[in-house]
Scaffold this motif. Sequence first.
Motif: not given
Length: 178
Positions: A27-36
Amino acid sequence: MSRIGRKEIIIPNNIEVIINEPEILVKGDKGKLSYNLSELIAIETKNKIIKLTTKKTTQKAQAIHGLSRSIINNMIQGVSKGFKKKLIIQGVGYRSQMEGKNLILNIGYSHPVKIEPPADINIRVENNTNIFISGINKEKVGQIAATIRSVRPPEPYKGKGIRYENETVRRKVGKAGK
């Protein structure tokens, strides 16, 4: 062992990394990303530093080691700074425009080409010939840029088409007249 996989990933102060094996959420200022993460890779965090190691010494584990490190590093860069690509349209009468969120390309075909970007990708057009693509996911930004370029790639004789900002097109000499 992968040279890239051995490098440590330093987490900036404004970024939050949550590890729930096998999922990694950034999670950061611009959004969030996930990875398996693969079951062949072990992950450790200590003092804002992420280190990846392989559980087995198989060829597949070594291949996934560097890939996983690169993906996690790109996720951290994406949510903090974002990624950008610039495309340039060259050719007489070739132009582009925005219609809502969609990109409309008029590049020498009998019909305009319409490109719909994914929800988290922003496309902006300047001077009808410069296309700016930005987003937090490096893979999606690159894929959309490649899709737009593939509509009319630059041709080697006149150099007309859609090219990346720093791309050089090797020009060919035309027919020699008799």
